[in-house]
Design an enzyme around this catalytic site. Sequence first.
Site, PDB file in Angstrom:
ATOM      1  N   ASP A  65      -2.154  -4.445   3.649  1.00 48.33           N
ATOM      2  CA  ASP A  65      -2.206  -4.604   5.105  1.00 48.33           C
ATOM      3  C   ASP A  65      -3.074  -5.795   5.518  1.00 48.33           C
ATOM      4  OD1 ASP A  65      -0.548  -2.480   5.476  1.00 48.33           O
ATOM      5  OD2 ASP A  65      -2.087  -1.058   6.084  1.00 48.33           O
TER       6      ASP A  65
ATOM      7  N   GLU B   3      -9.660  -3.937   5.564  1.00 42.70           N
ATOM      8  CA  GLU B   3      -9.434  -2.918   4.547  1.00 42.70           C
ATOM      9  C   GLU B   3      -8.356  -3.379   3.573  1.00 42.70           C
ATOM     10  OE1 GLU B   3     -11.442   0.363   3.415  1.00 42.70           O
ATOM     11  OE2 GLU B   3     -11.649  -0.551   5.397  1.00 42.70           O
TER      12      GLU B   3
ATOM     13  N   HIS C 149      -3.977 -11.167  14.236  1.00 39.40           N
ATOM     14  CA  HIS C 149      -2.678 -10.538  14.481  1.00 39.40           C
ATOM     15  C   HIS C 149      -2.286 -10.655  15.947  1.00 39.40           C
ATOM     16  CE1 HIS C 149      -3.668  -9.003  10.630  1.00 39.40           C
ATOM     17  NE2 HIS C 149      -4.613  -8.224  11.099  1.00 39.40           N
TER      18      HIS C 149
ATOM     19  N   TYR D 215       1.942  -5.073  13.311  1.00 39.52           N
ATOM     20  CA  TYR D 215       0.812  -4.326  12.735  1.00 39.52           C
ATOM     21  C   TYR D 215       0.010  -3.645  13.834  1.00 39.52           C
ATOM     22  CZ  TYR D 215      -2.888  -3.114   9.496  1.00 39.52           C
ATOM     23  OH  TYR D 215      -3.784  -2.415   8.732  1.00 39.52           O
TER      24      TYR D 215
ATOM     25  N   ARG E  99      -3.072  -2.168  13.876  1.00 38.76           N
ATOM     26  CA  ARG E  99      -4.545  -2.189  13.979  1.00 38.76           C
ATOM     27  C   ARG E  99      -4.953  -3.592  14.397  1.00 38.76           C
ATOM     28  NH1 ARG E  99      -3.650   0.937   9.322  1.00 38.76           N
ATOM     29  NH2 ARG E  99      -4.104   3.132   9.699  1.00 38.76           N
TER      30      ARG E  99
ATOM     31  N   GLU F 294       0.796  -1.229   0.000  1.00 44.55           N
ATOM     32  CA  GLU F 294       0.000   0.000   0.000  1.00 44.55           C
ATOM     33  C   GLU F 294       0.826   1.274   0.000  1.00 44.55           C
ATOM     34  OE1 GLU F 294      -3.529  -0.005   2.656  1.00 44.55           O
ATOM     35  OE2 GLU F 294      -3.108  -2.140   2.864  1.00 44.55           O
TER      36      GLU F 294
ATOM     37  N   ASP G  65      -5.672  -6.791   7.239  1.00 40.12           N
ATOM     38  CA  ASP G  65      -6.953  -6.552   7.921  1.00 40.12           C
ATOM     39  C   ASP G  65      -8.057  -6.454   6.873  1.00 40.12           C
ATOM     40  OD1 ASP G  65      -6.512  -4.071   6.760  1.00 40.12           O
ATOM     41  OD2 ASP G  65      -6.213  -3.010   8.643  1.00 40.12           O
TER      42      ASP G  65
END
Length: 697
Positions: A81, A85, A348, A302, A304, A8, A83
């Site tokens: 990433d 999103e 995670h 990570y 989040r 990203e 997750d």
Amino acid sequence: MSKLVIVESPAKAKTIQKYLGKGYEVIASMGHVRDLPKSKLGVDVENGFTPQYTNMKDKGDVIRKLKTEAKKSDFVYLATDPDREGEAISWHLAQLLKLDMNGNNRVEFNEITKNGIKNGMSHPHKIDLDLVNAQQARRILDRLVGYKLSPFLWKKVRQGLSAGRVQSVAVRLIVDRENEIRAFVPQEYWSIDAKCSAPPSSAIFAAKLIKVDGKRVDKMEIPNKEAADVLLERLKNANYTVQNTKKRVSKWHPAPPFITSTLQQDASYRLGFQSKRTMKVAQELYEGIEINGMGAVGLITYMRTDSLRISDEAQAAAAQYIENTFGANYLPLQKRVYKTKKNAQDAHEAIRPSLPELTPQQAKKNLTPDQYKLYKLIWERFIASQMADAEMNTVSVDIEADHCFFKATGSSVKFDGFTAVYDNDKNEKGENKNLPEMEVRQKIKLQSLAGNQHFTQAPPRYTEATLIKALEENGIGRPSTYAPTITTITSHQYVEREGKQLKPTVLGEVMTDLMKEHFQNILDVKFTAQMENNLDEVEQGKKGWMETLEEFYGDFSRTLETAEEKMEGKRVKIPDEETDIVCEKCGKNMVIKIGKYGQFLGCSGFPECTNTKRIVQETSGICPKCGKKVMVKKSKRGRTFYGCEGYPDCDFVTWNAPTEEKCPQCGATLFQKGKKSGTLLCKKEGCGYSRPCNGGA
């Protein structure tokens, strides 16, 4: 074979490229490349809520580059990433680049280190469509609320307003708290506090009255001065005797490593960071920093996450560091396992340093001040979470005087344990550091006795930290949404900052009252939390995403229709907030109004008088260059700075806050650099005076 890896961000691409080496090309998508169109709803509600995705207009160059590189490559890996999103971005990229949707082309990196990347690349898998569908459902839900409800608000309140599932509930919490504060009536109560000594020791210690004639003294038991005076008269000449002593060793457990919400809370409490700033810096630490002798490396896992899981490797590395640095007695008797809350996404680990052996001090010279502060916070919390308990010697003494009982408590450190690295701030108020040795039936000497007046306190306003905690506890939003939600409600002027506190604006209160009346479900905490649970079930493959949207949209569209009918021909006025600033054109008071670009002052005589002016905040400081007032100003990023009111004729600006103190050498305003332990500076040209904030001249 040539292999393309798409991530990203450019920073992440640079770090990963270093580890993958030849045969791999790593490029960045710069976030999402496709989304719902901005100009229309973009969701076909009549045909299964089909989303109508379009390529984002500002991503034309990026998309062309992605397509060119993909054509040149033998294989494409999607490494966005790890997750919801990120999974959705990978899915959109696969659609855009016409990749095999059944291919094992998705890789995930929980940490951007050599081992993290090796592990991710060796376990490619299919895109998780349940994860994608959960993101799509959330995106479409938010689009339906935003695009259907916003026009209603434009018609009934004013143009440019917006509503959202999570943001509207967050504003409601802040408005409800403000109403509690306004309705609160303080009640008086008194405490009786003694200062004593235990001969032959001359050390003075504090004791508090806790029981009178066998009845516990709670907050309201001594309601006024008269009642306090009666007790003081009774106790002033009484004999004070030790009735009971209790010694024990109490254990303090370390806090678990950070998850997203606790990181944002602690960064607010300890560093004064807003959540947006915290997440920006955490992203930088995750994506990779150039470290001397190591090259680019991601310093944290990570950021989040709401899982407290820690890998065996990370625990072993932490244990090795703790034993080498502090000794084996600083390791816990058993390996620590922290229980993750129900409904947490356990994909995670918790937020931890990716290289526990890399101390903040070692990394400091390669980090910005913000990066160093946040890395230090994360590193210390993680290392402490793997250490032994702290042990405290605690003593409590009951002292009797004329059938009344006082309690004195004290504590001292027996073993510092994890607090050698990270203090939990658990020190009890009113506790003596060390109590003198006392025995049962020992006579105690009263040194002083006082009645102290108190008033019950209204609940405090939310801060960013306490609002995030409330959102998390109520199941509102998820780790990725806390910071954007706060940014949205402040930038849209539904909420304003007063120091660290969050306070609703008049607009925020009007909006909340209107939505409470007509859209109860949107503002209902339990309803919103249930929607989050539904999205979690979509992610787990237990519930269909279209089914979730249908359940919501049926009731929502009927509610909107009813509200339109009830409000037909009506409009809600936003009341103006009067100030004591006088309009220089007509003499009437100015009022605070909210316009497209924020708050401004307008004449209360409008429309006869159309005078307006910017809202400015004065300080007590005087400009050292021209002698005019120093004003509070805001940078484009929202950071506070100070400048001369004579700008642009006078260009004096500073990040340092002006104080009321004057320079003893030249009489100019002194400015404070840093916090309480910082420095007072004179900025008058040629003076050069400075001294510590807490020191003398």
